[in-house]
Structure formats: structure tokens, C-alpha cells
Design a protein around this motif. Structure first.
Motif, PDB file in Angstrom:
ATOM      1  N   ARG A 123     -15.929  -5.411  -6.599  1.00 19.90           N
ATOM      2  CA  ARG A 123     -15.230  -5.938  -5.417  1.00 19.90           C
ATOM      3  C   ARG A 123     -14.826  -7.388  -5.645  1.00 19.90           C
ATOM      4  O   ARG A 123     -13.735  -7.818  -5.260  1.00 19.90           O
ATOM      5  N   GLU A 124     -15.689  -8.141  -6.298  1.00 15.88           N
ATOM      6  CA  GLU A 124     -15.386  -9.544  -6.569  1.00 15.88           C
ATOM      7  C   GLU A 124     -14.166  -9.656  -7.498  1.00 15.88           C
ATOM      8  O   GLU A 124     -13.273 -10.486  -7.276  1.00 15.88           O
ATOM      9  N   ALA A 125     -14.119  -8.798  -8.519  1.00  9.76           N
ATOM     10  CA  ALA A 125     -12.970  -8.825  -9.440  1.00  9.76           C
ATOM     11  C   ALA A 125     -11.682  -8.468  -8.702  1.00  9.76           C
ATOM     12  O   ALA A 125     -10.642  -9.131  -8.866  1.00  9.76           O
ATOM     13  N   TRP A 126     -11.743  -7.446  -7.873  1.00  5.54           N
ATOM     14  CA  TRP A 126     -10.573  -6.993  -7.094  1.00  5.54           C
ATOM     15  C   TRP A 126     -10.130  -8.110  -6.130  1.00  5.54           C
ATOM     16  O   TRP A 126      -8.958  -8.502  -6.106  1.00  5.54           O
ATOM     17  N   ALA A 127     -11.098  -8.669  -5.402  1.00  5.03           N
ATOM     18  CA  ALA A 127     -10.776  -9.702  -4.410  1.00  5.03           C
ATOM     19  C   ALA A 127     -10.216 -10.970  -5.062  1.00  5.03           C
ATOM     20  O   ALA A 127      -9.454 -11.706  -4.435  1.00  5.03           O
ATOM     21  N   SER A 128     -10.584 -11.203  -6.333  1.00  5.48           N
ATOM     22  CA  SER A 128     -10.158 -12.439  -6.998  1.00  5.48           C
ATOM     23  C   SER A 128      -8.649 -12.490  -7.213  1.00  5.48           C
ATOM     24  O   SER A 128      -8.103 -13.543  -7.521  1.00  5.48           O
ATOM     25  N   LYS A 129      -7.973 -11.353  -7.023  1.00  5.03           N
ATOM     26  CA  LYS A 129      -6.499 -11.350  -7.121  1.00  5.03           C
ATOM     27  C   LYS A 129      -5.872 -12.308  -6.119  1.00  5.03           C
ATOM     28  O   LYS A 129      -4.723 -12.722  -6.288  1.00  5.03           O
ATOM     29  N   ALA A 130      -6.608 -12.639  -5.047  1.00  2.00           N
ATOM     30  CA  ALA A 130      -6.064 -13.542  -4.023  1.00  2.00           C
ATOM     31  C   ALA A 130      -6.619 -14.957  -4.148  1.00  2.00           C
ATOM     32  O   ALA A 130      -6.374 -15.794  -3.272  1.00  2.00           O
ATOM     33  N   ASP A 131      -7.359 -15.241  -5.222  1.00  2.00           N
ATOM     34  CA  ASP A 131      -7.945 -16.583  -5.351  1.00  2.00           C
ATOM     35  C   ASP A 131      -6.871 -17.661  -5.445  1.00  2.00           C
ATOM     36  O   ASP A 131      -7.027 -18.758  -4.913  1.00  2.00           O
ATOM     37  N   ASP A 132      -5.799 -17.362  -6.167  1.00  2.00           N
ATOM     38  CA  ASP A 132      -4.675 -18.296  -6.256  1.00  2.00           C
ATOM     39  C   ASP A 132      -3.719 -17.965  -5.101  1.00  2.00           C
ATOM     40  O   ASP A 132      -2.888 -17.059  -5.204  1.00  2.00           O
ATOM     41  N   GLU A 133      -3.901 -18.676  -3.965  1.00  2.00           N
ATOM     42  CA  GLU A 133      -3.149 -18.327  -2.751  1.00  2.00           C
ATOM     43  C   GLU A 133      -1.644 -18.458  -2.940  1.00  2.00           C
ATOM     44  O   GLU A 133      -0.858 -17.698  -2.370  1.00  2.00           O
ATOM     45  N   GLU A 134      -1.243 -19.447  -3.756  1.00  2.00           N
ATOM     46  CA  GLU A 134       0.198 -19.636  -3.967  1.00  2.00           C
ATOM     47  C   GLU A 134       0.789 -18.432  -4.704  1.00  2.00           C
ATOM     48  O   GLU A 134       1.825 -17.893  -4.324  1.00  2.00           O
ATOM     49  N   ALA A 135       0.067 -17.999  -5.755  1.00  2.00           N
ATOM     50  CA  ALA A 135       0.547 -16.841  -6.519  1.00  2.00           C
ATOM     51  C   ALA A 135       0.503 -15.582  -5.655  1.00  2.00           C
ATOM     52  O   ALA A 135       1.401 -14.732  -5.726  1.00  2.00           O
ATOM     53  N   PHE A 136      -0.529 -15.465  -4.824  1.00  2.00           N
ATOM     54  CA  PHE A 136      -0.646 -14.296  -3.945  1.00  2.00           C
ATOM     55  C   PHE A 136       0.515 -14.280  -2.946  1.00  2.00           C
ATOM     56  O   PHE A 136       1.131 -13.239  -2.710  1.00  2.00           O
ATOM     57  N   GLY A 137       0.825 -15.446  -2.392  1.00  2.00           N
ATOM     58  CA  GLY A 137       1.960 -15.553  -1.473  1.00  2.00           C
ATOM     59  C   GLY A 137       3.270 -15.193  -2.161  1.00  2.00           C
ATOM     60  O   GLY A 137       4.124 -14.520  -1.578  1.00  2.00           O
ATOM     61  N   ALA A 138       3.430 -15.618  -3.411  1.00  2.00           N
ATOM     62  CA  ALA A 138       4.658 -15.308  -4.149  1.00  2.00           C
ATOM     63  C   ALA A 138       4.758 -13.806  -4.396  1.00  2.00           C
ATOM     64  O   ALA A 138       5.851 -13.219  -4.314  1.00  2.00           O
ATOM     65  N   LEU A 139       3.608 -13.172  -4.671  1.00  2.00           N
ATOM     66  CA  LEU A 139       3.590 -11.717  -4.869  1.00  2.00           C
ATOM     67  C   LEU A 139       4.053 -11.007  -3.596  1.00  2.00           C
ATOM     68  O   LEU A 139       4.902 -10.105  -3.630  1.00  2.00           O
ATOM     69  N   LEU A 140       3.506 -11.433  -2.451  1.00  2.00           N
ATOM     70  CA  LEU A 140       3.869 -10.803  -1.172  1.00  2.00           C
ATOM     71  C   LEU A 140       5.341 -11.058  -0.830  1.00  2.00           C
ATOM     72  O   LEU A 140       6.019 -10.180  -0.311  1.00  2.00           O
ATOM     73  N   ALA A 141       5.814 -12.260  -1.129  1.00  2.00           N
ATOM     74  CA  ALA A 141       7.209 -12.603  -0.833  1.00  2.00           C
ATOM     75  C   ALA A 141       8.169 -11.807  -1.708  1.00  2.00           C
ATOM     76  O   ALA A 141       9.314 -11.555  -1.319  1.00  2.00           O
ATOM     77  N   GLY A 142       7.693 -11.404  -2.899  1.00  2.00           N
ATOM     78  CA  GLY A 142       8.537 -10.659  -3.824  1.00  2.00           C
ATOM     79  C   GLY A 142       8.631  -9.178  -3.499  1.00  2.00           C
ATOM     80  O   GLY A 142       9.400  -8.450  -4.114  1.00  2.00           O
ATOM     81  N   GLU A 143       7.815  -8.736  -2.541  1.00  2.00           N
ATOM     82  CA  GLU A 143       7.865  -7.336  -2.118  1.00  2.00           C
ATOM     83  C   GLU A 143       8.295  -7.310  -0.651  1.00  2.00           C
ATOM     84  O   GLU A 143       8.405  -8.357  -0.016  1.00  2.00           O
ATOM     85  N   LEU A 144       8.495  -6.118  -0.118  1.00  2.00           N
ATOM     86  CA  LEU A 144       8.790  -6.027   1.316  1.00  2.00           C
ATOM     87  C   LEU A 144       7.428  -5.962   2.015  1.00  2.00           C
ATOM     88  O   LEU A 144       6.749  -4.939   1.959  1.00  2.00           O
ATOM     89  N   THR A 145       7.023  -7.091   2.581  1.00  2.00           N
ATOM     90  CA  THR A 145       5.678  -7.184   3.163  1.00  2.00           C
ATOM     91  C   THR A 145       5.778  -7.313   4.675  1.00  2.00           C
ATOM     92  O   THR A 145       6.545  -8.130   5.189  1.00  2.00           O
ATOM     93  N   ILE A 146       4.988  -6.485   5.368  1.00  2.00           N
ATOM     94  CA  ILE A 146       4.946  -6.563   6.833  1.00  2.00           C
ATOM     95  C   ILE A 146       3.518  -6.886   7.274  1.00  2.00           C
ATOM     96  O   ILE A 146       2.546  -6.540   6.617  1.00  2.00           O
ATOM     97  N   VAL A 147       3.459  -7.549   8.425  1.00  2.00           N
ATOM     98  CA  VAL A 147       2.198  -8.049   8.960  1.00  2.00           C
ATOM     99  C   VAL A 147       1.974  -7.390  10.325  1.00  2.00           C
ATOM    100  O   VAL A 147       2.916  -7.251  11.102  1.00  2.00           O
ATOM    101  N   ALA A 148       0.722  -6.976  10.577  1.00  2.00           N
ATOM    102  CA  ALA A 148       0.371  -6.406  11.884  1.00  2.00           C
ATOM    103  C   ALA A 148      -0.364  -7.463  12.706  1.00  2.00           C
ATOM    104  O   ALA A 148      -1.211  -8.193  12.182  1.00  2.00           O
ATOM    105  N   LEU A 149      -0.037  -7.515  13.983  1.00  2.00           N
ATOM    106  CA  LEU A 149      -0.653  -8.488  14.896  1.00  2.00           C
ATOM    107  C   LEU A 149      -1.371  -7.750  16.019  1.00  2.00           C
ATOM    108  O   LEU A 149      -0.824  -6.817  16.610  1.00  2.00           O
ATOM    109  N   VAL A 150      -2.594  -8.181  16.301  1.00  2.00           N
ATOM    110  CA  VAL A 150      -3.345  -7.687  17.458  1.00  2.00           C
ATOM    111  C   VAL A 150      -3.740  -8.902  18.285  1.00  2.00           C
ATOM    112  O   VAL A 150      -4.362  -9.830  17.756  1.00  2.00           O
TER     113      VAL A 150
END
Ligand SMILES: CC(C)(COP(=O)(O)OP(=O)(O)OC[C@H]1O[C@@H](n2cnc3c(N)ncnc32)[C@H](O)[C@@H]1OP(=O)(O)O)[C@@H](O)C(=O)NCCC(=O)NCCS
Length: 167
Positions: free
Chosen positions: A42-69
Motif C-alpha cells: 500500500r505504501e508503494a502504491w500510495a507513493s505515486k502521489a508523493d510528488d504532488e506536482e507530478a500527480f497534478g500533471a498526471l490528472l491534468a493530462g487525463e480527463l479527470t472528474i471530481v465528486a463533491l459531497v
């Protein structure tokens, strides 16, 4: 019913969401995958988001939708190249309240609207029942390496109804 009280709103990803979604991703993996992957996995999997800038760029490069409650981000999902259902993650405290279903409904509609006939997803063992309940069919079993850890997942596909013919 709890489900209707939490029916999420949906909106496109914004660059300012990156840090919140990175934290949500880590929490979701750590808590919702606890029965299927050990702590190191789980730690290895979760570490994909450690670099928030790179994670944001990944999401921006795909069609990403956000759910709000209640105005707060409750989950997100992404579609890559119109036919690859890449990510879906829900906040642990809001699991099993329909947030994932609302996100997946939207991803499937968008993909169908873009002419995709078959949607493919590499499904974690933690999400397999969720996708199976939505009509996805298991095709291949995979073992992937992330940060020195080996994690199993399953490629599943779903045939989409052509846009406009879903009802
Ligand atoms: C998979 C995930 C996105 C599902 O989100 P969710 O908001 O909890 O899903 P929903 O409430 O819309 O569930 C819809 C249906 O899916 C099935 N389902 C969802 N989670 C399930 C689970 N843990 N076990 C069994 N069935 C499940 C049920 O049939 C459920 O309907 P029900 O609650 O009326 O029984 C969420 O558990 C998650 O973020 N998991 C961790 C991250 C992950 O593995 N992501 C996928 C990467 S491929």
C-alpha cells in the motif's frame, strides 16, 4: 437513506485540486485496500502521489472528474485516451455511499459519448467487486512492480451502450 443524502455533485478537475486529490489518493489506498494489500504494498502504491506536482500533471493530462459531497471533495476518477478507465478513488469515510458509482457513471457516459465501445480498466483487488457489480468482465490477471513491491491486479472490460441508447 444515506445514499441520497450523499448524492455527489460532479465537476472537472482543476489544477488547484492537486494537493487535496493526492492526499485523498493516499488515504483511499491506505484504508480501503487494507484487506487486499500489505502495508509495504500500500505504501508503494500510495507513493505515486508523493510528488504532488507530478500527480497534478498526471490528472491534468487525463480527463479527470471530481465528486463533491456537501461541497467537499469526496473522490475522483480519470479517463485516459477515451478508452482506459485509469483511476477511481473515494475518501474512505464516504465509501459505500454511491460516490464511486456516480464517478463511474460519468466516466462511462463520457467514453461512450466519444465513441468508445469497450472500456478497459486495470482493477485493484480492492475494487474488483465494485467493477464486477457494474458489469465489467475479468480478462487477464497481472502482477505489476511499484517501488520494489509486486501488486496483483486484473484487467477488466465493459462493453458500452452507444451514446444516446443507454435508456
Ligand atoms: C472502489 C471504490 C472506488 C468504490 O467506491 P464507493 O464509493 O465505495 O462505491 P459505491 O458506494 O458506489 O459502491 C457501489 C457498489 O459497488 C460494490 N462495492 C463497492 N465497494 C465494495 C467493496 N469494498 N466490497 C464489495 N462490493 C463493493 C457494491 O455492490 C456497491 O453497492 P452497495 O454499497 O449498494 O452494496 C472505493 O472503494 C475505493 O476508492 N477503493 C480504493 C481505491 C481503489 O482500489 N481504486 C480502484 C483502483 S483500480
Amino acid at each position: 437513506m444515506a445514499r441520497s443524502a450523499h448524492t455527489p455533485g460532479l465537476r472537472p478537475f482543476l489544477p488547484a485540486d492537486a494537493a487535496t486529490l493526492a492526499a485523498l489518493f493516499r488515504e483511499s489506498v491506505d484504508e480501503l485496500a487494507v484487506d487486499d494489500y500489505d502495508e509495504a504494498q500500500r505504501e508503494a502504491w500510495a507513493s505515486k502521489a508523493d510528488d504532488e506536482e507530478a500527480f497534478g500533471a498526471l490528472l491534468a493530462g487525463e480527463l479527470t472528474i471530481v465528486a463533491l459531497v456537501d461541497g467537499e471533495i469526496a473522490g475522483f476518477a480519470s479517463l485516459k485516451d477515451n478508452a482506459d478507465f485509469h483511476m477511481i478513488y473515494v475518501r474512505p469515510e464516504l465509501a459505500r455511499r454511491g460516490v464511486g458509482s456516480a464517478l463511474a457513471d460519468a466516466i462511462e457516459k463520457i467514453a461512450a459519448g466519444r465513441g468508445t465501445k469497450t472500456l478497459t480498466v486495470d482493477v485493484s483487488d480492492a475494487a474488483r467487486d465494485f467493477f464486477a457489480a457494474r458489469g465489467y468482465v475479468a480478462k487477464t490477471r497481472n502482477t505489476i512492480e511499484i517501488g520494489g513491491q509486486w501488486l496483483g491486479n486484473t484487467t477488466m472490460t465493459k462493453e458500452l451502450a452507444p451514446a444516446g441508447r443507454a435508456h
